[in-house]
Enzyme design. Structure first.
Site, PDB file in Angstrom:
ATOM      1  CB  ILE A   1      11.695  26.836  11.729  1.00  0.00           C
ATOM      2  CG1 ILE A   1      11.635  27.602  10.406  1.00  0.00           C
ATOM      3  CG2 ILE A   1      13.041  27.007  12.425  1.00  0.00           C
ATOM      4  CD1 ILE A   1      11.363  29.072  10.555  1.00  0.00           C
TER       5      ILE A   1
ATOM      6  CD  GLU B   1      17.306  30.626  13.891  1.00  0.00           C
ATOM      7  OE1 GLU B   1      16.312  30.904  13.191  1.00  0.00           O
ATOM      8  OE2 GLU B   1      18.010  29.629  13.687  1.00  0.00           O
TER       9      GLU B   1
HETATM   10  C1  LIG Z   1      22.567  20.623  15.058  1.00  0.00           C
HETATM   11  C2  LIG Z   1      22.009  21.465  13.969  1.00  0.00           C
HETATM   12  C3  LIG Z   1      20.729  21.970  14.095  1.00  0.00           C
HETATM   13  C4  LIG Z   1      20.166  22.736  13.074  1.00  0.00           C
HETATM   14  N1  LIG Z   1      18.873  23.159  13.175  1.00  0.00           N
HETATM   15  C5  LIG Z   1      18.262  23.715  12.099  1.00  0.00           C
HETATM   16  C6  LIG Z   1      16.858  23.986  12.090  1.00  0.00           C
HETATM   17  O1  LIG Z   1      16.163  23.733  13.083  1.00  0.00           O
HETATM   18  N2  LIG Z   1      16.296  24.495  10.989  1.00  0.00           N
HETATM   19  C7  LIG Z   1      17.028  24.790   9.874  1.00  0.00           C
HETATM   20  O2  LIG Z   1      16.460  25.248   8.896  1.00  0.00           O
HETATM   21  N3  LIG Z   1      18.363  24.559   9.836  1.00  0.00           N
HETATM   22  C8  LIG Z   1      19.001  24.020  10.922  1.00  0.00           C
HETATM   23  N4  LIG Z   1      20.351  23.747  10.887  1.00  0.00           N
HETATM   24  C9  LIG Z   1      21.109  24.045   9.681  1.00  0.00           C
HETATM   25  C10 LIG Z   1      22.104  25.179   9.847  1.00  0.00           C
HETATM   26  O3  LIG Z   1      21.452  26.385  10.016  1.00  0.00           O
HETATM   27  C11 LIG Z   1      23.037  25.153   8.628  1.00  0.00           C
HETATM   28  O4  LIG Z   1      23.860  24.023   8.786  1.00  0.00           O
HETATM   29  C12 LIG Z   1      23.886  26.383   8.513  1.00  0.00           C
HETATM   30  O5  LIG Z   1      23.101  27.491   8.171  1.00  0.00           O
HETATM   31  C13 LIG Z   1      25.001  26.242   7.477  1.00  0.00           C
HETATM   32  O6  LIG Z   1      24.529  25.766   6.274  1.00  0.00           O
HETATM   33  P1  LIG Z   1      25.204  24.501   5.554  1.00  0.00           P
HETATM   34  O7  LIG Z   1      25.384  23.474   6.578  1.00  0.00           O
HETATM   35  O8  LIG Z   1      24.442  24.175   4.358  1.00  0.00           O
HETATM   36  O9  LIG Z   1      26.640  25.031   5.160  1.00  0.00           O
HETATM   37  P2  LIG Z   1      27.041  25.738   3.779  1.00  0.00           P
HETATM   38  O10 LIG Z   1      26.094  26.807   3.497  1.00  0.00           O
HETATM   39  O11 LIG Z   1      27.274  24.703   2.769  1.00  0.00           O
HETATM   40  O12 LIG Z   1      28.438  26.378   4.187  1.00  0.00           O
HETATM   41  C14 LIG Z   1      29.650  25.652   4.184  1.00  0.00           C
HETATM   42  C15 LIG Z   1      30.767  26.590   4.581  1.00  0.00           C
HETATM   43  O13 LIG Z   1      30.888  27.636   3.610  1.00  0.00           O
HETATM   44  C16 LIG Z   1      30.853  28.883   4.256  1.00  0.00           C
HETATM   45  N5  LIG Z   1      30.254  29.877   3.357  1.00  0.00           N
HETATM   46  C17 LIG Z   1      29.075  29.794   2.702  1.00  0.00           C
HETATM   47  N6  LIG Z   1      28.874  30.908   1.980  1.00  0.00           N
HETATM   48  C18 LIG Z   1      29.933  31.714   2.192  1.00  0.00           C
HETATM   49  C19 LIG Z   1      30.311  33.021   1.727  1.00  0.00           C
HETATM   50  N7  LIG Z   1      29.544  33.716   0.884  1.00  0.00           N
HETATM   51  N8  LIG Z   1      31.474  33.535   2.174  1.00  0.00           N
HETATM   52  C20 LIG Z   1      32.271  32.840   3.014  1.00  0.00           C
HETATM   53  N9  LIG Z   1      31.963  31.614   3.476  1.00  0.00           N
HETATM   54  C21 LIG Z   1      30.806  31.056   3.066  1.00  0.00           C
HETATM   55  C22 LIG Z   1      30.031  28.648   5.494  1.00  0.00           C
HETATM   56  O14 LIG Z   1      30.292  29.648   6.476  1.00  0.00           O
HETATM   57  C23 LIG Z   1      30.530  27.294   5.909  1.00  0.00           C
HETATM   58  O15 LIG Z   1      31.743  27.428   6.583  1.00  0.00           O
HETATM   59  C24 LIG Z   1      20.931  23.021  11.927  1.00  0.00           C
HETATM   60  C25 LIG Z   1      22.247  22.546  11.816  1.00  0.00           C
HETATM   61  C26 LIG Z   1      22.778  21.759  12.817  1.00  0.00           C
HETATM   62  C27 LIG Z   1      24.172  21.218  12.647  1.00  0.00           C
END
Ligand SMILES: Cc1cc2nc3c(=O)[nH]c(=O)nc-3n(C[C@H](O)[C@H](O)[C@H](O)COP(=O)(O)OP(=O)(O)OC[C@H]3O[C@@H](n4cnc5c(N)ncnc54)[C@H](O)[C@@H]3O)c2cc1C
Ligand SMILES: Cc1cc2nc3c(=O)[nH]c(=O)nc-3n(C[C@H](O)[C@H](O)[C@H](O)COP(=O)(O)OP(=O)(O)OC[C@H]3O[C@@H](n4cnc5c(N)ncnc54)[C@H](O)[C@@H]3O)c2cc1C
Lengths: 411, 377
Positions: B119, B239
């Site tokens: 996904i 999930e």
């Molecule tokens: C190994 C791995 C597998 C993954 N698999 C999938 C997958 O299969 N499909 C998929 O779609 N995604 C996948 N992901 C993505 C994962 O779901 C995202 O990395 C995660 O949701 C965080 O998003 P971001 O990395 O963009 O961080 P960001 O959204 O940029 O966040 C950065 C930081 O800011 C904080 N933050 C953001 N908004 C707020 C707020 N309003 N208040 C306080 N803190 C906040 C976050 O908690 C985090 O600490 C995967 C990630 C990894 C590392």
């Protein structure tokens, strides 16, 4: 380091170290983590050529006669690379300490001088497969035969071993004596009956030459004894200072590097239409992190001053242990926060945080685990407080019924 | 909650893991992915999507079977073999939202392991804030034309069918204009980017995906157009439960390994588990693990009864994933220098578990969901 605390010479030293830090090729850092390079000899040579190794040692052996207060400035800067390079950098300061404090003039000429020049690599071998915390349980033995000692046994997890030209080794010389009265310290040169094997598959600190050693009746000239025969306890206690102060100062650099990356990232990365640094979930992590690092630095500095000023050895021991424990815990926590602030990308090799986090997991374990630090801290503190190091005022008396001695029941 | 048949199933699955999975994990970790053959074997043995109705290739197993599979994979150190993502996170989208044609075409093959699912929600510019995605899909004739980039997609390098979150209406508020479209890996204009190198989960291929005028049939949309955001919010509940179940199982396994280690390893002539500091550390871990387990059991039961558990699922996801990391940290510490060696299983657990407070919604995002329920956000 806190720049406002530095004198002109220290500022100059900092600048020199920063120039060196800029010199270090990126490829070296990466090749070490991927273990294409198993030891950064070139880095040590360059540091030696710049006269940045063993800063505290006398000028006549090539050092700068500086103090801990100065050396921690350099170590913090080099700490930003992570544990493997920082450890290669501080090893001359660690092994050099034993030679400088306990060595004979000949030993200093033979071992300390090339160490400070970066021409020879040393490593320190205490830990055995059997255990690291219980140092005095050492089972590696050294039997005297004429003008030689014959070493037999194994050491584990020795950083720099893969490349070291010589090792500082602790071995039992008197099997019948109480544990801390029967161990001696030796300089053992790399040679036929000293088997060295690089250890692949560490979580981090890769490329730092960590290895295992096997002594198969390795013959060591008697003149390589450091200090007195059966007198290694004294050496060991002295060595705890450089081992732990360097771990502590290096840790701050690692934490600083990660936090810098996370703070910059959070000022650019947006979520929900805002820079993520606007969220307290993010910026309070940054606040906690910088507080931890500053507190750690303060403690490391106090410990350094304590050692420099020849304070009570037991207080130095306590402060050094506290500094090691606090700074390593703090650095890990800061790096862990930093990874969280980066989100998914922090878990990948696009940023160096994942490497720093792998590296940092070591520092609460090596040079004495943080539990061993607690053993020492409480021990020294009890000694101090029960020995009468009390406040100027009888603080216990400041309670309404403090004089009711019948109510104070202890048994 | 568990009946005799569940226990029998667990035993059978353990045996399967011992022969077909555990011996290969190191090799998969090295290669950076799990070979298709392993998926096929899982399928043949009935361990993929067991909850599906028989006509779609499943055996109508209840959710506990999914829990068992997730737990046992995690406990055996095969958390990178992302079967639960396939079976319990992505397949439900197709089952619940798909047309009969889609279900017949895809689900039996998912259950057999012929189709590996992924996904794709996250993008380089949007992770936590899913409404901010930029990948677009526009209808041209009877094709969706998809343009954009996804990243961090688990199973991304091997997946055959990917549920992609796309913007389909830019004229409305973001969360009202997202649709879910199924992209088959042979679609023109679809390209996989590089596999990401990560701290852990090495055998799990996390990849970037590119869509450059990628064309897929109009009927590949899942459910109704522009409802994708709501569908994701609904499905994220399961999930998160799966993430919590996995992290809980990892914590249990790490604790077990470490307790044994502490009973065998001696220092200062005493087993290290007997120094009071270590004893209390182990006791604290046992307590936290028990709390997690109890909470999770209740949550799973409510989820199986079809209740809305969005808030509890977020609590479980954040608390248990953080707890599992505390456990990992302490377990490495109790191992001393050996915990730092890949040779010891605790080391990989430590690397793998760090991502749990990040993916499937970060801890912070879970807290925001809970905060909303408390009237605070
Ligand atoms: C190994 C791995 C597998 C993954 N698999 C999938 C997958 O299969 N499909 C998929 O779609 N995604 C996948 N992901 C993505 C994962 O779901 C995202 O990395 C995660 O949701 C965080 O998003 P971001 O990395 O963009 O961080 P960001 O959204 O940029 O966040 C950065 C930081 O800011 C904080 N933050 C953001 N908004 C707020 C707020 N309003 N208040 C306080 N803190 C906040 C976050 O908690 C985090 O600490 C995967 C990630 C990894 C590392
Ligand atoms: C990468 C790496 C590099 C290293 N470099 C060197 C080196 O260059 N030279 C060298 O000699 N050694 C080196 N070490 C070894 C390191 O110093 C030891 O691993 C460390 O001292 C712990 O010893 P151990 O691993 O045997 O753990 P153990 O002593 O078995 O300890 C296991 C656990 O029990 C705890 N414990 C032990 N005793 C007590 C107690 N009394 N009370 C409470 N808890 C206790 C410990 O804190 C730890 O959590 C290195 C280790 C690693 C991993």
């Amino acid at each position: 380091m806190f720049e406002f605390m530095l004198n002109e010479n220290q500022k100059f030293l900092l600048k020199e170290v920063q120039d060196f830090v800029k010199w270090v090729p990126k490829s070296l850092v990466l090749d070490m983590d991927s273990e294409h390079v198993t030891y950064p000899r070139q880095f040590v040579e360059e540091a030696g050529a710049r006269n940045l190794l063993g800063l505290r040692f006398p000028k006549k052996y090539g050092g700068r006669e500086l103090k801990w207060e100065d050396e921690i400035i350099a170590i913090e800067e080099i700490g930003i690379f992570g544990t493997a390079l920082a450890c290669a950098y501080v090893m001359p300061s660690i092994v050099g300490e034993a030679i400088n404090v306990f060595g004979t003039e000949e030993q200093k000429e033979k071992w300390l001088v090339p160490l400070i020049k970066g021409e020879k690599i040393a490593a320190e071998a205490l830990t055995e497969p059997r255990g690291g915390s219980d140092f005095f349980g050492t089972t590696t033995s050294a039997r005297k035969e004429g003008n030689e000692y014959v070493l037999r046994g194994q050491k584990r997890f020795v950083v720099g071993a893969a490349e070291a030209d010589f090792f500082l080794v602790y071995a039992r010389t008197d099997p019948k004596a109480p544990p801390h009265k029967g161990i001696s310290a030796f300089i053992v040169e790399r040679g036929p009956n000293v088997e060295v094997e690089y250890l692949y598959g560490l979580l981090g600190t890769r490329g730092g030459g960590t290895g295992r050693l096997v002594f198969k009746d390795a013959r060591v000239p008697a003149e390589n004894l450091i200090g007195k025969e059966n007198g290694a306890a004294e050496v060991f206690y002295q060595m705890m200072i450089p081992e732990r102060l360097t771990s502590a100062a290096g840790a701050i650099g690692m934490g600083k590097a990660a936090l810098e990356i996370a703070a910059k990232y959070s000022d650019r990365r947006k979520a929900f239409g805002e820079k993520i640094r606007r969220f307290q979930g993010v910026n309070f992590k940054v606040a906690d992190s910088i507080t931890l690092l500053d507190a750690a630095r303060g403690l490391v500095y106090a410990a350094a001053r304590s050692v420099d000023s020849s304070d009570e050895p037991s207080r130095s021991r306590r402060l050094v242990s506290e500094a090691k424990k606090f700074a390593t815990d703090a650095a890990w926590e800061v790096i862990n926060h930093s990874m969280q602030i980066l989100g998914g990308i922090g878990y990948t090799n696009i940023f160096p945080i994942e490497r720093l986090l792998r590296d940092a997991r070591l520092i609460m374990i090596w040079t004495g685990t943080n539990e061993i630090m607690n053993l020492i801290i409480q021990h020294e503190f009890y000694k101090e407080i029960l020995g009468g190091a009390l406040s100027a005022r009888d603080v216990e008396a400041d309670a309404p019924e403090a004089d009711k001695s019948d109510e104070k029941v202890y048994e | 909650m568990y009946k005799e048949e569940h226990n029998i199933f667990r035993e059978a699955f353990r045996k399967f893991l011992a022969t077909h999975v555990i011996p290969h994990i190191d090799e998969w970790e090295e290669k950076g992915e799990v070979p298709r053959d392993a998926w096929m074997k899982m399928g043949q043995a009935g361990f993929l999507c067991p909850w599906l109705p028989e006509k779609y290739g499943g055996s109508e197993a209840d959710f506990l079977y999914s829990v068992i599979i997730a737990e046992e994979l995690a406990k055996s150190g095969a958390v990178s073999f992302m079967v639960p993502l396939h079976s319990d996170i992505v397949a439900p989208y197709i089952f619940r939202l798909g047309t009969e044609r889609q279900k017949v075409a895809w689900l039996p093959r998912c259950a057999r392991g012929e189709i590996i699912l992924a996904i794709a929600m996250t993008e380089p510019g949007a992770g936590s804030d899913l409404a901010a995605i930029r990948t677009t899909a526009t209808l041209q004739g009877n094709k969706w034309i998809i343009n954009g980039q996804k990243t961090f997609i688990s199973n991304g390098a091997t997946a055959d069918l990917i549920v992609v979150a796309c913007k389909t209406d830019k004229s409305v508020p973001a969360h009202k204009g997202i649709s879910l479209i199924c992209v088959e890996s042979n679609s023109p204009g679809f390209r996989r980017g590089k596999k990401l190198k990560k701290m852990g989960l090495h055998a799990q291929d996390t990849a970037e995906l590119f869509f450059e005028d990628c064309r897929v049939p109009e009927e590949n949309i899942l459910g109704e157009p522009n409802k994708g955001f709501y569908y994701m919010m609904e499905h994220l509940q399961q999930e998160r439960i799966i993430a919590a179940v996995t992290a809980q199982a990892m914590a249990e396994r790490m604790f077990e390994i470490t307790l044994n280690y502490c009973k065998e390893r001696a220092a200062f002539g005493q087993m290290i588990g007997k120094f009071q500091h270590n004893t209390f550390k182990l006791v604290d871990m046992a307590t936290e693990i028990e709390l997690g387990k109890t909470f999770l059991e209740k949550l799973v039961r409510k989820h199986m009864e079809g209740k809305d558990v969005a808030v509890e699922a977020s609590m479980a996801k954040s608390w248990i994933c953080e707890m599992a990391n505390r456990v990992a940290y302490r377990c490495v510490q109790l191992h001393g220098g050996y915990g730092y060696m890949e040779e010891y299983p605790i080391c990989r657990f430590y690397r793998d578990v760090r991502v749990f407070p990040i993916f499937a919604g970060t801890t912070e995002i879970m807290k925001l969901i809970i905060a909303k329920h408390l009237g605070l956000a």
